[in-house]
Design a protein around this motif. Structure first.
Motif, PDB file in Angstrom:
ATOM      1  N   ALA A 220       7.749  66.719  42.268  1.00  0.00           N
ATOM      2  CA  ALA A 220       7.006  66.750  41.344  1.00  0.00           C
ATOM      3  C   ALA A 220       6.515  68.304  40.571  1.00  0.00           C
ATOM      4  CB  ALA A 220       5.431  67.486  42.208  1.00  0.00           C
ATOM      5  N   TRP A 221       6.780  69.358  41.305  1.00  0.00           N
ATOM      6  CA  TRP A 221       6.918  70.604  41.043  1.00  0.00           C
ATOM      7  C   TRP A 221       7.914  70.441  39.833  1.00  0.00           C
ATOM      8  CZ3 TRP A 221       4.713  75.227  39.506  1.00  0.00           C
ATOM      9  CH2 TRP A 221       5.787  76.031  39.269  1.00  0.00           C
ATOM     10  N   LEU A 222       9.176  69.955  39.373  1.00  0.00           N
ATOM     11  CA  LEU A 222       9.781  69.799  38.627  1.00  0.00           C
ATOM     12  C   LEU A 222       9.084  69.003  37.628  1.00  0.00           C
ATOM     13  CD1 LEU A 222      13.273  69.645  40.599  1.00  0.00           C
ATOM     14  CD2 LEU A 222      12.700  71.610  39.140  1.00  0.00           C
ATOM     15  N   LEU A 223       8.910  68.237  37.774  1.00  0.00           N
ATOM     16  CA  LEU A 223       7.314  66.986  36.461  1.00  0.00           C
ATOM     17  C   LEU A 223       6.750  68.157  35.617  1.00  0.00           C
ATOM     18  CD1 LEU A 223       7.558  63.634  37.805  1.00  0.00           C
ATOM     19  CD2 LEU A 223       8.700  64.328  36.137  1.00  0.00           C
ATOM     20  N   LEU A 224       6.128  68.646  36.368  1.00  0.00           N
ATOM     21  CA  LEU A 224       5.172  69.887  36.398  1.00  0.00           C
ATOM     22  C   LEU A 224       5.751  70.767  35.646  1.00  0.00           C
ATOM     23  CD1 LEU A 224       2.950  70.079  39.523  1.00  0.00           C
ATOM     24  CD2 LEU A 224       2.201  69.419  37.039  1.00  0.00           C
ATOM     25  N   VAL A 225       7.167  71.420  35.811  1.00  0.00           N
ATOM     26  CA  VAL A 225       7.713  72.219  35.187  1.00  0.00           C
ATOM     27  C   VAL A 225       7.731  71.225  33.427  1.00  0.00           C
ATOM     28  CG1 VAL A 225       9.650  73.787  34.783  1.00  0.00           C
ATOM     29  CG2 VAL A 225       8.483  74.177  37.107  1.00  0.00           C
ATOM     30  N   CYS A 226       8.996  70.612  33.756  1.00  0.00           N
ATOM     31  CA  CYS A 226       8.686  69.603  32.004  1.00  0.00           C
ATOM     32  C   CYS A 226       8.102  69.387  31.402  1.00  0.00           C
ATOM     33  CB  CYS A 226       9.067  67.697  33.084  1.00  0.00           C
ATOM     34  SG  CYS A 226      11.201  68.072  33.567  1.00  0.00           S
ATOM     35  N   ALA A 227       6.839  68.682  31.780  1.00  0.00           N
ATOM     36  CA  ALA A 227       4.954  68.845  31.178  1.00  0.00           C
ATOM     37  C   ALA A 227       5.304  70.061  30.983  1.00  0.00           C
ATOM     38  CB  ALA A 227       4.223  68.713  32.193  1.00  0.00           C
ATOM     39  N   ASP A 228       5.184  71.390  31.501  1.00  0.00           N
ATOM     40  CA  ASP A 228       4.978  72.211  30.841  1.00  0.00           C
ATOM     41  C   ASP A 228       6.033  72.414  29.952  1.00  0.00           C
ATOM     42  OD1 ASP A 228       4.557  75.245  30.293  1.00  0.00           O
ATOM     43  OD2 ASP A 228       4.492  76.330  32.453  1.00  0.00           O
ATOM     44  N   PHE A 229       7.819  72.311  29.666  1.00  0.00           N
ATOM     45  CA  PHE A 229       8.185  72.410  28.577  1.00  0.00           C
ATOM     46  C   PHE A 229       8.158  71.946  27.754  1.00  0.00           C
ATOM     47  CE2 PHE A 229      12.327  71.903  27.089  1.00  0.00           C
ATOM     48  CZ  PHE A 229      12.775  72.865  26.751  1.00  0.00           C
TER      49      PHE A 229
ATOM     50  N   PHE B 291      15.888  60.544  39.089  1.00  0.00           N
ATOM     51  CA  PHE B 291      14.622  61.992  38.735  1.00  0.00           C
ATOM     52  C   PHE B 291      15.717  62.448  37.226  1.00  0.00           C
ATOM     53  CE2 PHE B 291      13.869  66.602  38.152  1.00  0.00           C
ATOM     54  CZ  PHE B 291      12.295  66.562  38.053  1.00  0.00           C
ATOM     55  N   SER B 292      16.735  62.806  37.313  1.00  0.00           N
ATOM     56  CA  SER B 292      17.144  63.495  36.214  1.00  0.00           C
ATOM     57  C   SER B 292      17.358  62.520  34.973  1.00  0.00           C
ATOM     58  CB  SER B 292      19.149  63.072  36.703  1.00  0.00           C
ATOM     59  OG  SER B 292      19.149  64.150  37.460  1.00  0.00           O
TER      60      SER B 292
ATOM     61  N   CYS C 197       5.711  51.713  38.741  1.00  0.00           N
ATOM     62  CA  CYS C 197       6.868  50.806  39.309  1.00  0.00           C
ATOM     63  C   CYS C 197       8.277  50.665  37.883  1.00  0.00           C
ATOM     64  CB  CYS C 197       6.022  49.211  37.913  1.00  0.00           C
ATOM     65  SG  CYS C 197       4.459  49.438  38.762  1.00  0.00           S
ATOM     66  N   PRO C 198       8.272  51.005  36.527  1.00  0.00           N
ATOM     67  CA  PRO C 198       9.774  51.365  35.541  1.00  0.00           C
ATOM     68  C   PRO C 198      10.545  52.093  37.246  1.00  0.00           C
ATOM     69  CG  PRO C 198       8.369  52.275  34.368  1.00  0.00           C
ATOM     70  CD  PRO C 198       7.270  51.432  35.954  1.00  0.00           C
ATOM     71  N   LEU C 199      10.022  53.698  37.708  1.00  0.00           N
ATOM     72  CA  LEU C 199      10.550  54.339  38.044  1.00  0.00           C
ATOM     73  C   LEU C 199      11.182  53.783  39.903  1.00  0.00           C
ATOM     74  CD1 LEU C 199       8.113  57.554  37.130  1.00  0.00           C
ATOM     75  CD2 LEU C 199      10.923  57.345  36.689  1.00  0.00           C
ATOM     76  N   ALA C 200      10.331  52.959  41.069  1.00  0.00           N
ATOM     77  CA  ALA C 200      10.608  52.972  42.047  1.00  0.00           C
ATOM     78  C   ALA C 200      11.510  52.213  41.479  1.00  0.00           C
ATOM     79  CB  ALA C 200       9.290  51.713  42.340  1.00  0.00           C
TER      80      ALA C 200
ATOM     81  N   ARG D 277      21.138  61.504  46.621  1.00  0.00           N
ATOM     82  CA  ARG D 277      21.899  61.633  45.953  1.00  0.00           C
ATOM     83  C   ARG D 277      20.888  60.173  44.340  1.00  0.00           C
ATOM     84  NH1 ARG D 277      27.916  60.926  45.958  1.00  0.00           N
ATOM     85  NH2 ARG D 277      27.555  62.896  46.736  1.00  0.00           N
ATOM     86  N   ALA D 278      20.295  59.328  45.126  1.00  0.00           N
ATOM     87  CA  ALA D 278      19.806  58.688  44.505  1.00  0.00           C
ATOM     88  C   ALA D 278      18.633  58.522  43.747  1.00  0.00           C
ATOM     89  CB  ALA D 278      19.670  57.289  45.582  1.00  0.00           C
ATOM     90  N   VAL D 279      17.476  59.734  44.307  1.00  0.00           N
ATOM     91  CA  VAL D 279      16.320  60.575  44.161  1.00  0.00           C
ATOM     92  C   VAL D 279      17.529  61.543  42.968  1.00  0.00           C
ATOM     93  CG1 VAL D 279      14.405  62.425  44.903  1.00  0.00           C
ATOM     94  CG2 VAL D 279      15.375  59.982  46.233  1.00  0.00           C
ATOM     95  N   LEU D 280      18.333  62.296  42.766  1.00  0.00           N
ATOM     96  CA  LEU D 280      18.442  63.336  42.042  1.00  0.00           C
ATOM     97  C   LEU D 280      18.639  62.569  40.477  1.00  0.00           C
ATOM     98  CD1 LEU D 280      18.988  66.047  41.110  1.00  0.00           C
ATOM     99  CD2 LEU D 280      21.380  65.279  42.124  1.00  0.00           C
TER     100      LEU D 280
END
Length: 261
Positions: free
Chosen positions: A22-31, A86-87, A124-127, A80-83
């Motif tokens: 969640a923090w990394l997604l917020l960093v992406c939104a900030d970027f 997420f990437s 849904c598509p992310l899951a 690894r699947a989460v990483l």
């Protein structure tokens, strides 16, 4: 008891991944200039948490019933699947978030509310992406025997539930009991059909609790809607409750539990 402990450990592992993702997604939104990651608005926090849960839960649910591999391997491949998922999402988000919000012509103060409304749409598509990657990294053979009658009934009940939910406003002429708009219906249909595929086609025992939780949430939503509905809507709502409960009973039958792996 051992299965309960393994399930609890899987949920704990997934919950530990959520704050970091969640923090990394917020960093992406900030970027890309959509929000401030140091003081995010509530809508963006909801978007980040829901998206992170969608990325972290499927690998954990896929892995916890697996007794053929050591726990260390299950944890490594799940992370690894989460990483990886997420990437992929981060790349799509960085490339497409700004054009999407520009196309929506929203003022900056409204982007947080829009992100909150879009969180379930993206989940849904992310899951599904996360689940596909976890199956690739931790392959498990499908059950060798054909599905027993209880699992075949479950497949038809799950399909009937989503079809009846979609058709209810046209059948009764009233307001939708479960899904107030087309977008939420599409998201729910995607989720129900994906769970149906994991359970009825791949025999994924790890997703039985998720199906039970989904039915519980939908039943709670129906309980809120039925008292303010007409007679025809109440009849359809009761039928939907019967389908949800019956599908859970089918999953808990002994033949289903022995078939699921």
């Amino acid at each position: 008891m051992l299965s309960v402990l393994r399930f609890g450990a899987a949920l704990l592992l997934a919950s530990l991944c959520v704050p970091a993702a969640a923090w990394l997604l917020l960093v992406c939104a900030d970027f890309v200039g959509l929000d401030d990651c140091l003081s995010p608005r509530p809508g963006w926090r909801m978007f980040a948490v829901v998206s992170s849960l969608s990325l972290a839960l499927p690998p954990a649910l896929h892995a916890w019933p697996d007794h053929s591999r050591p726990s260390r391997e299950l944890i490594q491949e799940s992370l690894r699947a989460v990483l990886f998922s997420f990437s992929i999402f981060a790349l799509i988000f960085l490339a497409g978030a700004r054009p999407l919000f520009d196309w929506m012509h929203l003022p900056p103060l409204m982007t947080g509310m829009a992100a909150a409304n879009l969180s379930l749409t993206f989940s849904c598509p992310l899951a599904f992406l996360s689940y596909c990657l976890s199956r690739r990294l931790l392959p498990r053979p499908a059950p060798e025997l054909p599905a027993p009658p209880a699992m075949r009934r479950f497949g038809w009940l799950a399909l009937g539930f989503i079809v009846l939910s979609a058709a209810q406003p046209w059948i009764t002429g009233g307001e939708a009991l479960l899904f107030p708009d087309t977008l939420s219906l599409v998201c729910a249909a995607w989720l129900v059909l994906a769970l149906r595929m994991a359970l009825a086609e791949h025999g994924e025992a790890g997703f039985v609790p998720m199906w039970g939780g989904l039915c519980l949430i939908l039943s709670f939503r129906l309980g809120q809607s039925i008292p303010f509905s007409g007679t025809a809507d109440i009849a359809v709502g009761i039928l939907l409750l019967v389908l949800a409960v019956w599908s859970c009973v089918c999953l808990l039958r002994k033949e289903s539990r022995e078939w699921l792996c």
